[in-house]
Design a protein around this motif. Structure first.
Motif, PDB file in Angstrom:
ATOM      1  N   ALA A 120       0.825  -1.210   0.000  1.00  0.00           N
ATOM      2  CA  ALA A 120       0.000   0.000   0.000  1.00  0.00           C
ATOM      3  C   ALA A 120       0.859   1.259   0.000  1.00  0.00           C
ATOM      4  O   ALA A 120       0.557   2.231  -0.708  1.00  0.00           O
ATOM      5  CB  ALA A 120      -0.931  -0.008   1.210  1.00  0.00           C
ATOM      6  N   PHE A 121       1.938   1.279   0.791  1.00  0.00           N
ATOM      7  CA  PHE A 121       2.840   2.434   0.806  1.00  0.00           C
ATOM      8  C   PHE A 121       3.466   2.644  -0.569  1.00  0.00           C
ATOM      9  O   PHE A 121       3.564   3.777  -1.066  1.00  0.00           O
ATOM     10  CB  PHE A 121       3.937   2.232   1.853  1.00  0.00           C
ATOM     11  N   GLU A 122       3.893   1.547  -1.185  1.00  0.00           N
ATOM     12  CA  GLU A 122       4.527   1.663  -2.507  1.00  0.00           C
ATOM     13  C   GLU A 122       3.521   2.114  -3.554  1.00  0.00           C
ATOM     14  O   GLU A 122       3.839   2.968  -4.404  1.00  0.00           O
ATOM     15  CB  GLU A 122       5.152   0.323  -2.893  1.00  0.00           C
ATOM     16  N   ASP A 123       2.300   1.569  -3.519  1.00  0.00           N
ATOM     17  CA  ASP A 123       1.271   1.967  -4.479  1.00  0.00           C
ATOM     18  C   ASP A 123       0.898   3.442  -4.322  1.00  0.00           C
ATOM     19  O   ASP A 123       0.515   4.100  -5.305  1.00  0.00           O
ATOM     20  CB  ASP A 123       0.013   1.105  -4.299  1.00  0.00           C
ATOM     21  N   ALA A 124       1.000   3.960  -3.101  1.00  0.00           N
ATOM     22  CA  ALA A 124       0.670   5.369  -2.857  1.00  0.00           C
ATOM     23  C   ALA A 124       1.824   6.307  -3.223  1.00  0.00           C
ATOM     24  O   ALA A 124       1.675   7.529  -3.102  1.00  0.00           O
ATOM     25  CB  ALA A 124       0.296   5.562  -1.391  1.00  0.00           C
ATOM     26  N   GLY A 125       2.934   5.747  -3.649  1.00  0.00           N
ATOM     27  CA  GLY A 125       4.076   6.563  -4.055  1.00  0.00           C
ATOM     28  C   GLY A 125       4.810   7.213  -2.894  1.00  0.00           C
ATOM     29  O   GLY A 125       5.491   8.224  -3.079  1.00  0.00           O
ATOM     30  N   LEU A 126       4.697   6.635  -1.701  1.00  0.00           N
ATOM     31  CA  LEU A 126       5.367   7.197  -0.531  1.00  0.00           C
ATOM     32  C   LEU A 126       6.840   6.785  -0.526  1.00  0.00           C
ATOM     33  O   LEU A 126       7.200   5.680  -0.942  1.00  0.00           O
ATOM     34  CB  LEU A 126       4.679   6.725   0.746  1.00  0.00           C
ATOM     35  N   HIS A 127       7.680   7.679  -0.057  1.00  0.00           N
ATOM     36  CA  HIS A 127       9.122   7.445  -0.083  1.00  0.00           C
ATOM     37  C   HIS A 127       9.596   6.876   1.259  1.00  0.00           C
ATOM     38  O   HIS A 127       8.907   6.963   2.279  1.00  0.00           O
ATOM     39  CB  HIS A 127       9.862   8.756  -0.387  1.00  0.00           C
ATOM     40  N   ASP A 128      10.798   6.322   1.222  1.00  0.00           N
ATOM     41  CA  ASP A 128      11.434   5.804   2.443  1.00  0.00           C
ATOM     42  C   ASP A 128      10.472   4.877   3.178  1.00  0.00           C
ATOM     43  O   ASP A 128      10.224   5.027   4.374  1.00  0.00           O
ATOM     44  CB  ASP A 128      11.848   6.978   3.331  1.00  0.00           C
ATOM     45  N   VAL A 129       9.965   3.898   2.431  1.00  0.00           N
ATOM     46  CA  VAL A 129       8.886   3.050   2.944  1.00  0.00           C
ATOM     47  C   VAL A 129       9.309   2.288   4.192  1.00  0.00           C
ATOM     48  O   VAL A 129       8.531   2.143   5.150  1.00  0.00           O
ATOM     49  CB  VAL A 129       8.412   2.077   1.838  1.00  0.00           C
ATOM     50  N   GLY A 130      10.545   1.798   4.226  1.00  0.00           N
ATOM     51  CA  GLY A 130      10.992   1.011   5.371  1.00  0.00           C
ATOM     52  C   GLY A 130      10.926   1.773   6.674  1.00  0.00           C
ATOM     53  O   GLY A 130      10.677   1.184   7.742  1.00  0.00           O
ATOM     54  N   ARG A 131      11.111   3.091   6.614  1.00  0.00           N
ATOM     55  CA  ARG A 131      11.082   3.898   7.835  1.00  0.00           C
ATOM     56  C   ARG A 131       9.667   4.137   8.334  1.00  0.00           C
ATOM     57  O   ARG A 131       9.472   4.735   9.390  1.00  0.00           O
ATOM     58  CB  ARG A 131      11.762   5.251   7.588  1.00  0.00           C
ATOM     59  N   ARG A 132       8.688   3.679   7.575  1.00  0.00           N
ATOM     60  CA  ARG A 132       7.300   3.778   8.019  1.00  0.00           C
ATOM     61  C   ARG A 132       6.883   2.561   8.840  1.00  0.00           C
ATOM     62  O   ARG A 132       5.725   2.435   9.212  1.00  0.00           O
ATOM     63  CB  ARG A 132       6.370   3.953   6.816  1.00  0.00           C
ATOM     64  N   PHE A 133       7.836   1.681   9.098  1.00  0.00           N
ATOM     65  CA  PHE A 133       7.615   0.530   9.962  1.00  0.00           C
ATOM     66  C   PHE A 133       8.488   0.663  11.201  1.00  0.00           C
ATOM     67  O   PHE A 133       9.577   1.232  11.149  1.00  0.00           O
ATOM     68  CB  PHE A 133       7.965  -0.782   9.256  1.00  0.00           C
ATOM     69  N   VAL A 134       8.005   0.143  12.316  1.00  0.00           N
ATOM     70  CA  VAL A 134       8.789   0.001  13.538  1.00  0.00           C
ATOM     71  C   VAL A 134       8.635  -1.446  13.978  1.00  0.00           C
ATOM     72  O   VAL A 134       7.520  -1.979  13.981  1.00  0.00           O
ATOM     73  CB  VAL A 134       8.291   0.956  14.647  1.00  0.00           C
ATOM     74  N   VAL A 135       9.739  -2.088  14.339  1.00  0.00           N
ATOM     75  CA  VAL A 135       9.710  -3.499  14.702  1.00  0.00           C
ATOM     76  C   VAL A 135      10.113  -3.657  16.160  1.00  0.00           C
ATOM     77  O   VAL A 135      11.144  -3.125  16.591  1.00  0.00           O
ATOM     78  CB  VAL A 135      10.644  -4.326  13.795  1.00  0.00           C
ATOM     79  N   VAL A 136       9.275  -4.363  16.912  1.00  0.00           N
ATOM     80  CA  VAL A 136       9.596  -4.756  18.292  1.00  0.00           C
ATOM     81  C   VAL A 136       9.591  -6.280  18.317  1.00  0.00           C
ATOM     82  O   VAL A 136       8.555  -6.898  18.067  1.00  0.00           O
ATOM     83  CB  VAL A 136       8.572  -4.210  19.304  1.00  0.00           C
ATOM     84  N   THR A 137      10.731  -6.876  18.596  1.00  0.00           N
ATOM     85  CA  THR A 137      10.816  -8.329  18.530  1.00  0.00           C
ATOM     86  C   THR A 137      11.927  -8.832  19.433  1.00  0.00           C
ATOM     87  O   THR A 137      12.680  -8.044  20.014  1.00  0.00           O
ATOM     88  CB  THR A 137      11.022  -8.790  17.076  1.00  0.00           C
ATOM     89  N   ALA A 138      12.038 -10.148  19.543  1.00  0.00           N
ATOM     90  CA  ALA A 138      13.053 -10.752  20.388  1.00  0.00           C
ATOM     91  C   ALA A 138      14.385 -10.842  19.643  1.00  0.00           C
ATOM     92  O   ALA A 138      14.395 -10.984  18.412  1.00  0.00           O
ATOM     93  CB  ALA A 138      12.601 -12.143  20.832  1.00  0.00           C
ATOM     94  N   PRO A 139      15.495 -10.770  20.351  1.00  0.00           N
ATOM     95  CA  PRO A 139      16.797 -10.931  19.697  1.00  0.00           C
ATOM     96  C   PRO A 139      16.869 -12.275  18.967  1.00  0.00           C
ATOM     97  O   PRO A 139      16.470 -13.303  19.490  1.00  0.00           O
ATOM     98  CB  PRO A 139      17.786 -10.881  20.870  1.00  0.00           C
ATOM     99  N   GLY A 140      17.361 -12.233  17.736  1.00  0.00           N
ATOM    100  CA  GLY A 140      17.482 -13.444  16.948  1.00  0.00           C
ATOM    101  C   GLY A 140      16.236 -13.816  16.174  1.00  0.00           C
ATOM    102  O   GLY A 140      16.254 -14.765  15.382  1.00  0.00           O
ATOM    103  N   SER A 141      15.136 -13.094  16.371  1.00  0.00           N
ATOM    104  CA  SER A 141      13.902 -13.371  15.651  1.00  0.00           C
ATOM    105  C   SER A 141      14.073 -13.058  14.165  1.00  0.00           C
ATOM    106  O   SER A 141      14.877 -12.203  13.767  1.00  0.00           O
ATOM    107  CB  SER A 141      12.765 -12.522  16.230  1.00  0.00           C
ATOM    108  N   GLY A 142      13.276 -13.748  13.347  1.00  0.00           N
ATOM    109  CA  GLY A 142      13.294 -13.454  11.923  1.00  0.00           C
ATOM    110  C   GLY A 142      12.895 -12.025  11.622  1.00  0.00           C
ATOM    111  O   GLY A 142      13.314 -11.449  10.610  1.00  0.00           O
TER     112      GLY A 142
END
Length: 485
Positions: A120-142
């Motif tokens: 959806a971000f890519e279809d909307a033509g938004l830039h720096d798409v990866g920075r629109r995500f925040v990840v909270v996870t355990a060390p070593g998680s995929g």
């Protein structure tokens, strides 16, 4: 239980009315969940400074929803595969959206959410798409690898269900919660209250040097021990209601917190059905320091827990540890993937009434007769668990089925959106709905509708019915009318 419900304990502005004033022996541990360090608040502020103020949490969200409801925050929780819910989330203010993936390890559903928002971000033509995500996870998680490949901000935390962990505080903080204040309230609660002076004294009575010091009563310990004692006495149902003094949404989170230890009924308000019966321990929660005046006909609580939100969260988590509770495990992905690969088999409804198709083993001639038959299959002391595989926003009226059914059957009735691990022996009422606008999962051979249908499979144990709404709004109204709600 009257011998247990005779005292008040307090610390850090939090009061527990009705809990036994029984402390653990001197030197015995009073467990607390571990709190994150103050650096977490600074890291959240740095991410929030980018100006993305519409927050979507993908992952278990009961704790974050409780914080958001109490503080009035704009937070969208996506812990369901319902395509109507996903469609609405993808269409709302994408240019201002940050997506928080908050799970110790990737799941089929969170991976589907990530793929859908990335597309959806890519279809909307938004830039720096990866920075629109925040990840909270355990060390070593995929997900740790995924975050680095996307260039997304990454928070690493040990697997936990605590509402005072990064898994909850990061999305809540990005939505505007004062995480420093919440952690300060929780930290203050960790300091034991001083021994209370007897009535009529301004200071504690001096003790003889040989007399051991009094062991302070910790509210979370007293709460947990009182709940554990209630369970041992046969009161294995915990009915939790907000008292209207400023703490909202804790019931569903407390239900997840205690897991299989006891059946937790999250009441909509103190007047809701569900606090009746000799096997029920009634609790109200709120922000006011004092027993709130309940509405006419409402619950007369056995316990009242009142105080600041951060202290509330820590007190309940400590109580769960003391009571020996363990959160119910999340449904595994293996069975879900198997059902996706093999396909959901076609079923023939046992009966059709208006906008509702009834599936399951029943010979009842009507919808309400089938529901009554299901409830009668539950032994006294059991429960009926409602699983609504619907949109918590668009189909919000379906939550009223819990109260309506609770007023009809002399059994505990619980409610949850999507697949649940319901404790205790009983029956399950599944509610599904027609999909008007499905959403394909990018890069996967299935849609969100197919993913949801696979997750709504019949439970492995206990009697069950599935009510399929061929028209969601009409079906919910018809169901509530049949139940008298």
């Amino acid at each position: 239980m009257s011998d247990l419900l005779d005292d008040v304990v307090a610390a850090a502005g939090l009061t527990v009315f009705g809990a036994a004033a029984t402390a653990r022996p001197a030197g015995a541990p009073a467990p607390f969940p571990l709190l994150p360090g103050p650096e977490l608040t600074g890291q959240i502020a740095a991410v929030r400074a980018r100006g993305l103020d519409r927050v979507v949490l993908c992952g278990p969200g009961a704790g974050a929803e409780a914080i958001a409801a109490t503080l009035g925050l704009d937070l969208t929780v996506l812990d369901t595969a319902d395509p109507h819910r996903v469609h609405a989330a993808l269409a709302d203010r994408l240019e201002r959206t940050v997506v928080v993936l908050a799970v110790p390890a990737p799941t089929v559903v969170t991976d589907a959410h990530r793929r859908a928002f990335l597309q959806a971000f890519e279809d909307a033509g938004l830039h720096d798409v990866g920075r629109r995500f925040v990840v909270v996870t355990a060390p070593g998680s995929g997900l740790q690898t995924v975050a680095r490949e996307m260039g997304a901000p990454l928070f690493l935390a040990a697997p936990t269900t605590s509402a005072l962990s990064a898994y909850t505080l990061v999305p809540a903080g990005l939505a505007g919660a004062d995480t420093a204040a919440l952690l300060a309230e929780a930290a203050a609660f960790q300091t034991p209250p001083p021994p209370r002076a007897p009535a009529g004294f301004a200071a504690p009575v001096p003790r003889a040097p040989a007399e051991p010091p009094a062991v302070p009563v910790l509210p979370g310990v007293a709460l947990g021990e009182t709940i554990a004692a209630a369970v041992r006495a046969g009161r294995d149902k915990l009915a939790v209601a907000p008292d209207g003094t400023g703490i909202d949404g804790l019931g569903p989170w407390i239900e997840r917190l205690f897991g299989a230890a006891l059946v937790t009924v999250a009441l909509e308000n103190p007047s809701s059905w569900g606090h009746e019966g000799p096997d029920v321990l009634g609790v109200t929660v709120g922000g006011a320091l004092g027993r709130a005046i309940m509405p006419g006909g409402g619950i007369t609580p056995d316990l009242s827990v009142n105080g600041p939100l951060g202290a509330q969260l820590l007190a309940w988590e400590q109580a769960a540890l003391v009571a020996g509770a363990a959160p119910s495990p999340a449904p595994g992905d293996d069975a879900l993937l198997h059902r996706l690969d093999s396909g959901v088999p076609a079923e023939t409804p046992a009966l059709v009434e208006g906008a509702i198709e009834v599936y399951g083993r029943t010979s009842a001639p009507t919808l309400i007769a089938a529901i009554d038959e299901l409830a009668r299959a539950v032994a006294p002391g059991g429960r009926v668990a409602i699983e609504a595989h619907l949109d918590p926003d668009g189909d919000a009226a379906a939550a009223g089925v819990r109260d309506a059914l609770g007023g009809r059957v002399a059994r505990a009735v619980t409610f949850g959106w999507g697949p649940r691990a319901a404790p205790g022996a009983g029956a399950t009422l599944l509610i599904t709905g027609a999909v008007d606008h499905d959403v394909r999962v990018p890069g996967r051979p299935y849609t969100f509708g197919e993913l949801q249908a696979a997750s709504a499979a019949a439970p492995a144990a206990g009697p069950w019915l599935r009510l399929h709404l061929t028209d969601r709004a009409t079906g919910v109204g018809q169901l509530l009318a049949a139940l008298g709600g």
